[in-house]
Design a protein around this motif. Structure first.
Motif, mmCIF file in Angstrom:
data_model
loop_
_atom_site.group_PDB
_atom_site.id
_atom_site.type_symbol
_atom_site.label_atom_id
_atom_site.label_comp_id
_atom_site.label_asym_id
_atom_site.label_seq_id
_atom_site.Cartn_x
_atom_site.Cartn_y
_atom_site.Cartn_z
ATOM 1 N N SER A 50 0.868 -1.175 0.000
ATOM 2 C CA SER A 50 0.000 0.000 0.000
ATOM 3 C C SER A 50 0.903 1.222 0.000
ATOM 4 O O SER A 50 1.314 1.710 1.064
ATOM 5 N N PRO A 51 1.272 1.729 -1.180
ATOM 6 C CA PRO A 51 2.236 2.821 -1.269
ATOM 7 C C PRO A 51 1.688 4.130 -0.737
ATOM 8 O O PRO A 51 0.475 4.340 -0.702
ATOM 9 N N THR A 52 2.587 4.997 -0.328
ATOM 10 C CA THR A 52 2.202 6.316 0.166
ATOM 11 C C THR A 52 1.913 7.245 -1.006
ATOM 12 O O THR A 52 2.247 6.961 -2.155
ATOM 13 N N ALA A 53 1.316 8.407 -0.689
ATOM 14 C CA ALA A 53 1.026 9.404 -1.717
ATOM 15 C C ALA A 53 2.311 9.871 -2.387
ATOM 16 O O ALA A 53 2.345 10.093 -3.599
ATOM 17 N N SER A 54 3.379 10.018 -1.613
ATOM 18 C CA SER A 54 4.653 10.473 -2.166
ATOM 19 C C SER A 54 5.208 9.483 -3.187
ATOM 20 O O SER A 54 5.682 9.868 -4.259
ATOM 21 N N VAL A 55 5.132 8.184 -2.870
ATOM 22 C CA VAL A 55 5.607 7.157 -3.796
ATOM 23 C C VAL A 55 4.756 7.155 -5.063
ATOM 24 O O VAL A 55 5.277 7.089 -6.191
ATOM 25 N N LEU A 56 3.451 7.242 -4.917
ATOM 26 C CA LEU A 56 2.566 7.227 -6.077
ATOM 27 C C LEU A 56 2.806 8.434 -6.968
ATOM 28 O O LEU A 56 2.762 8.331 -8.200
ATOM 29 N N GLU A 57 3.059 9.584 -6.373
ATOM 30 C CA GLU A 57 3.324 10.782 -7.172
ATOM 31 C C GLU A 57 4.603 10.620 -7.983
ATOM 32 O O GLU A 57 4.670 11.018 -9.152
ATOM 33 N N THR A 96 -0.325 9.307 6.149
ATOM 34 C CA THR A 96 -0.801 10.579 6.706
ATOM 35 C C THR A 96 -2.296 10.644 6.966
ATOM 36 O O THR A 96 -2.761 11.557 7.639
ATOM 37 N N GLY A 97 -3.062 9.706 6.412
ATOM 38 C CA GLY A 97 -4.511 9.771 6.531
ATOM 39 C C GLY A 97 -5.138 10.699 5.500
ATOM 40 O O GLY A 97 -6.356 10.869 5.475
ATOM 41 N N TYR A 98 -4.295 11.290 4.664
ATOM 42 C CA TYR A 98 -4.768 12.125 3.548
ATOM 43 C C TYR A 98 -5.680 11.280 2.675
ATOM 44 O O TYR A 98 -5.361 10.143 2.343
ATOM 45 N N ARG A 99 -6.852 11.805 2.325
ATOM 46 C CA ARG A 99 -7.834 11.023 1.567
ATOM 47 C C ARG A 99 -8.215 11.758 0.292
ATOM 48 O O ARG A 99 -8.555 12.938 0.331
ATOM 49 N N ARG A 100 -8.139 11.051 -0.828
ATOM 50 C CA ARG A 100 -8.489 11.666 -2.108
ATOM 51 C C ARG A 100 -9.552 10.837 -2.809
ATOM 52 O O ARG A 100 -9.567 9.599 -2.726
#
Length: 201
Positions: A50-57, A96-100
């Motif tokens: 489950s990659p982080t937002a930073s990795v996905l970006e 981070t719990g950031y949700r998109r």
């Protein structure tokens, strides 16, 4: 009913493999272009991470697409122009719990993509990707709360009702300095988008 995180990880794995194949990139080639290790890309493509937002970006930048594209469907002529709330893909960053949430109808050919984001209190999300293969323009409209958005070396403090226009050509950072969740809409367009293999966010 919203899709589970396992469903989203599986969807992300399939989408990442397809985008990489469309661009004729090997695992090593994408690793070199994105700065993400070959082993991590392999785990994501097998649905075992489950990659982080930073990795996905970073993966999106390496593929010449946008982050939302990793959760989207390939464009098709018979796509429904309407998507109901329950059918929209929502993803939460495990770090981070950031949700998109992708708001745009999946697969529908359009130069515009809409994303809804919730940034928890105190959360900070940083994207260190700079230039990319396609020119991506975006505008961010704050619905609720406050965020501090850093574009390159400039930080903008945005409150409810504010809107910032920016180009994705330098590192960016999102920070919620308050004790309440911030919610905002991101609208994106990509130069040269068109067709099933076009780059987009």
């Amino acid at each position: 009913m919203e899709k589970t995180e396992n469903d989203i990880d599986s969807r992300l794995a399939t989408r990442l493999r397809a985008l990489r194949a469309d661009r004729g990139l090997t695992l090593d080639g994408l690793a070199e272009r994105s700065g993400v290790s070959r082993s991590m890309i392999s785990l994501v493509e097998r649905g075992e991470s489950s990659p982080t937002a930073s990795v996905l970006e970073r993966l999106a930048a390496g593929l010449g697409v946008t982050l939302a594209t990793l959760f989207a469907e390939a464009e098709r002529e018979d796509a429904d122009p309407v998507v109901r709330r329950a059918d929209q893909i929502a993803w939460t960053d495990p770090a981070t719990g950031y949700r998109r949430r992708n708001l745009s109808p999946p697969g529908y050919p359009s130069p515009i993509e809409l994303v809804e984001v919730e940034l928890p209190p105190g959360a900070r999300v940083s994207y260190d990707s700079g230039t990319r293969a396609a020119i991506v323009e975006q505008q961010i409209h704050l619905l609720d709360g406050t965020i501090e958005l850093t574009v390159g070396e400039v930080t903008h403090r945005l409150n409810a009702g504010d809107c910032l226009a920016m180009r994705l050509d330098r590192p960016t950072g999102f920070y919620n300095p308050t004790d309440r969740t911030a919610r905002y809409i991101v609208a994106l367009t990509t130069e040269g988008r068109g067709g099933s293999n076009a780059v987009k966010r």
